[in-house]
Design an enzyme around this catalytic site. Structure first.
Site, mmCIF file in Angstrom:
data_model
loop_
_atom_site.group_PDB
_atom_site.id
_atom_site.type_symbol
_atom_site.label_atom_id
_atom_site.label_comp_id
_atom_site.label_asym_id
_atom_site.label_seq_id
_atom_site.Cartn_x
_atom_site.Cartn_y
_atom_site.Cartn_z
ATOM 1 C CG ASP A 159 -2.215 0.811 0.946
ATOM 2 O OD1 ASP A 159 -2.101 1.704 0.108
ATOM 3 O OD2 ASP A 159 -3.141 0.644 1.580
HETATM 4 C C1 BGC Z 1 -5.073 3.079 -0.114
HETATM 5 C C2 BGC Z 1 -5.180 2.171 -0.927
HETATM 6 C C3 BGC Z 1 -4.918 2.920 -2.400
HETATM 7 C C4 BGC Z 1 -3.653 3.492 -2.312
HETATM 8 C C5 BGC Z 1 -3.614 4.110 -3.977
HETATM 9 C C6 BGC Z 1 -3.799 4.047 -0.197
HETATM 10 O O1 BGC Z 1 -3.704 5.308 0.691
HETATM 11 O O2 BGC Z 1 -5.038 2.592 1.241
HETATM 12 O O3 BGC Z 1 -6.567 1.692 -0.917
HETATM 13 O O4 BGC Z 1 -5.063 1.875 -3.503
HETATM 14 O O5 BGC Z 1 -3.689 4.576 -1.684
HETATM 15 O O6 BGC Z 1 -4.204 5.216 -4.196
#
Ligand code: BGC
Length: 745
Positions: free
Chosen positions: A291
């Protein structure tokens, strides 16, 4: 004679074998294609420098508006950047892709990822809303349209579906998932993966999906985002893993490792979940992306002393690609030199990423087509689908004395409330490339629905949050002058989603006072809720004549809600999540354990509260219709089945009202006594059916080892002999009840 018989036999053998031959012929090219891909991966990896390999392990963020950043050009040219997130739009993706394909040494295409969660430009209901349809085909269709638009805009990879089971309404990200139940979550996981990927995600209208957030992110303590989790292996396997297993079995191409730590080991550096379960047990052969900065965050978790330590822990545990932070790139060479990383680990991560790029067909078709971008995005067909799916996702929570549906030929209607005319909010959180100006508000939907003679007035009344009641007088005046009132209240879209946990679940600001002021006029009114989580709406549930849960219903929200309010669509959605009476009840979920002292109003020393009933305000699976359904004549195919046997359970459902309507027939089981305590009820099947007035239909389910088994004390999945209860009904608390035995007497 003998010869004739022999010929006959040969012919029938050939016929019998024929279907298998067809299957074998079909399977062969797929196997060949895979073998071919593996050969091409090996040939490519053999030519790559370490810097180029580390480049494939890096994903960097573009700008919010879809542009790539200036540094990306040079990085792509040198082979130092394999993927981006948020870069979208054919002109931009093609420009960067041309640098990769024309100017880089190895011509490895860039992979463009984006959060396409509930639509790309045509926005569907938020995932919790879509799930309320209890309609896997509708959810699959929404995902396939999202995929079509995304791919048409140059995006190859969506960071969806979000598969986190969530039992605590305080957690803002509850809106992004399928709610509290592992069975419903698994059905929706399969539907979404199929919708995004189709059977072959190299197709020009599909994208590769990403199962996230692996894992147990929904269990964050106290519902506070990014918080710690402590979940037993049993709970992981029974509650949190199943939607991910379903996604894996449906062929999901990628995974995202979660932010949370899990029993002391962060999910982005957890060899048990990332390698033992995912690769070892489930044979997942795609790649895992971290993530956003979750590799770097291993330092703050206190697992890693510095960036090098973080890279070592994450890569060795099984995170193949690092999102936004750059520790793999900065420290990879040094870690190799020091022997803290093996070349094989890096090569394997590169292989997994290249495998998905090959499966996406990017080496053959690296560019997107501008004509498709124009024809696909926000097409009238997509908008029509969004309206239909949104209407299927609405949940009627209360309808006293047939307050709904409303008459479209009324003299005057007052539309009141801070959410009644907000284009921004109906799109919900994570609304892809959704444009606010595309959205149909409730006010616009109502105006489009009613007869030209109907006078529609609007008064905001108050804001979603804040303390001002300055608009109350105008709202009350509008209410007094109208035949009836539609009152839209709830949460702003930004009050749920990432980093949007709440410690209160009440309607924010002065909205409840606004409802009370309208109520005091004595005029008939309905409450339309827009929100990203269950709310504590006890007063409304008790006093308001009608209540429609619409979540955030997307681009076509206003039209879809008007379709339901005025009876063109009979609501058939059901709650995928429990509504509590008080925030202090959280986490509150239907498939809880009985305890040794189950709640008993007549026994002080039983499991309950002094100040709030132990029951929910609205249970899981709950939702009404404008017609009525009756369940009768529950039949079980046998009183007893062997442990490996199957049981047929069927029930008769009749539409006893005067309108056609949908019922979601739900089947739950309870294993009465087992080596491990079992939930009071567990959903094991459901069907959304449509019945005409007076029509009755027998609905059947099959229960077998997959439904009756659980993880025993050795954490092995097994069916244990003994008594079971089965319930079939319209929600998780009502219905007909039967029982059967499993195993020899
Ligand atoms: C979120 C994810 C997301 C990623 C990319 C993160 O802050 O937890 O769910 O896919 O950002 O945008």
């Amino acid at each position: 004679m003998k010869l004739a018989r022999l010929l006959c036999l040969l012919l029938s053998l050939a016929l019998l074998a024929a279907p298998r031959m067809v299957v074998a012929q079909r399977a062969q090219p797929a196997r060949n294609a895979q073998a071919d891909i593996e050969r091409r991966i090996n040939a490519l990896v053999a030519r790559m420098t370490l810097a180029e390999k580390l480049g494939q392990l890096q994903i960097l963020d573009g700008e919010a508006n879809g542009n790539f950043r200036p540094e990306h050009r040079d990085m792509v040219r040198k082979g130092l950047l394999g993927s981006t997130l948020n870069v979208r739009g054919v002109a931009r993706t093609n420009e960067l892709q041309h640098i990769a394909m024309d100017e880089s040494r190895l011509k490895i295409p860039v992979l463009f990822g984006f959060d396409v969660i509930h639509g790309y430009r045509t926005i569907f209901p938020v995932p919790l809303g879509e799930t309320s349809s209890w309609d896997a085909a509708a959810v699959e269709r929404a995902a396939s349209i999202a995929a079509d638009e995304a791919r048409a805009a140059g995006v190859h990879w969506t960071f969806a579906p979000m598969l986190d089971i969530a039992r605590d309404a305080r957690w803002g990200r509850i809106v992004e998932g399928a709610g509290e139940d592992p069975y419903l979550g698994s059905v929706m996981a399969r539907a979404r993966v199929r919708g995004f990927q189709g059977t072959d995600y190299s197709a020009p209208d599909r994208v590769v999906a990403c199962a996230k957030h692996w894992v147990a992110y929904g269990a964050v303590e106290a519902g506070r985002d990014y918080n710690t989790t402590n979940v037993s292996e049993r709970a992981l396997r029974e509650i949190y893993f199943p939607p991910f297993k379903a996604a894996t079995d449906a062929g999901v191409g990628t995974y995202m490792s979660a932010f949370n730590d899990l029993d002391g080991v962060p999910a982005s550096a957890n060899p048990f979940t990332l390698t033992r379960v995912l690769r070892g047990e489930w044979k997942f052969d795609g790649f895992v992306v971290s993530d956003y900065t979750s590799v770097e965050e291993l330092i703050k978790h206190g697992l890693a002393a510095d960036g090098a330590d973080a890279a070592q822990a994450a890569l060795n545990a099984g995170v193949d690609m690092e999102m936004v932070s750059r520790n793999y790139n900065q420290h990879g060479a040094q870690l190799l030199k020091e022997g803290k990383l093996s070349p094989a680990v890096i090569d394997e991560a590169v292989r997994r990423i290249l495998r998905i790029k090959f499966r996406l067909g990017l080496f053959e078709h690296p560019y997107a087509d501008e004509a498709r971008e124009r024809s696909e995005i926000l097409s009238p067909q997509h908008r029509a689908a969004a309206r239909e799916i949104a209407a299927r996702s609405l949940v009627l929570l209360k309808n006293e004395r047939g307050a709904l549906p409303l008459s479209a030929s009324a003299r005057s209607i007052a539309v009141i409330g801070p959410l009644a005319d907000s284009q921004e909010d109906v799109l919900g959180s994570w609304n892809g490339d959704g444009h606010i100006e595309d959205a149909v508000t409730l006010l616009a939907g109502i105006k489009a629905k009613v007869s030209p003679k109907t006078k529609v007035t609007y008064a905001k009344g108050c804001d979603v949050s804040g303390d001002s009641t300055a608009g109350f007088d105008e709202a009350v005046r509008a209410a007094r002058a109208a035949d009836f009132i539609i009152l839209a209240v709830g949460e702003a879209a930004a009050m749920s989603g990432e980093a949007s946990s709440r410690a209160q679940l009440d309607l924010p600001g002065r909205q409840l006072d606004l409802i009370k002021a309208i109520h005091a006029t004595g005029k008939p009114y309905v409450v339309v809720l827009m929100n990203g989580r269950p709310l504590t709406i006890n007063w409304v549930a008790e006093n308001s004549p009608a209540l429609l849960e619409t979540w955030f219903a997307g681009t076509e929200a206003g039209n879809a809600i008007a379709d339901v309010l005025f009876g063109d669509v009979n609501p058939g959605g059901k709650l995928p999540i429990t509504f509590p009476r008080a925030v202090g009840q959280e986490p509150l979920y239907y498939n809880h354990k009985n305890t040794g002292r189950p709640p008993d109003p007549n026994n002080k020393y039983s499991s309950k509260y002094l100040d709030v009933p132990f029951t929910p305000l609205y249970p899981f699976g709950y939702g009404l219709s404008y017609t009525q359904f009756q369940f009768s004549n529950l039949q079980l195919s046998a009183p007893r089945i062997p442990v490996s046997g199957h049981l047929n359970v069927s029930v008769e459902v009749a539409n006893t009202g005067r309108r056609a309507g949908d019922e979601v027939v739900q089947l739950y089981i309870h294993d009465v006594a087992a080596s491990v305590t079992r939930p009071v009820r567990e959903l094991k099947g459901f069907q959304r059916i449509t019945l005409q007035p007076g029509e009755r239909r027998r609905v059947s389910f099959t229960l077998g080892p997959a439904e009756l088994g659980f993880y025993n004390r050795e954490l092995r999945f097994a069916v244990e002999p003994g008594a079971f209860q089965v319930f079939v009904g319209p929600n998780s608390v009502e219905g007909l009840e039967g029982s059967f035995e499993v195993g020899a007497r």
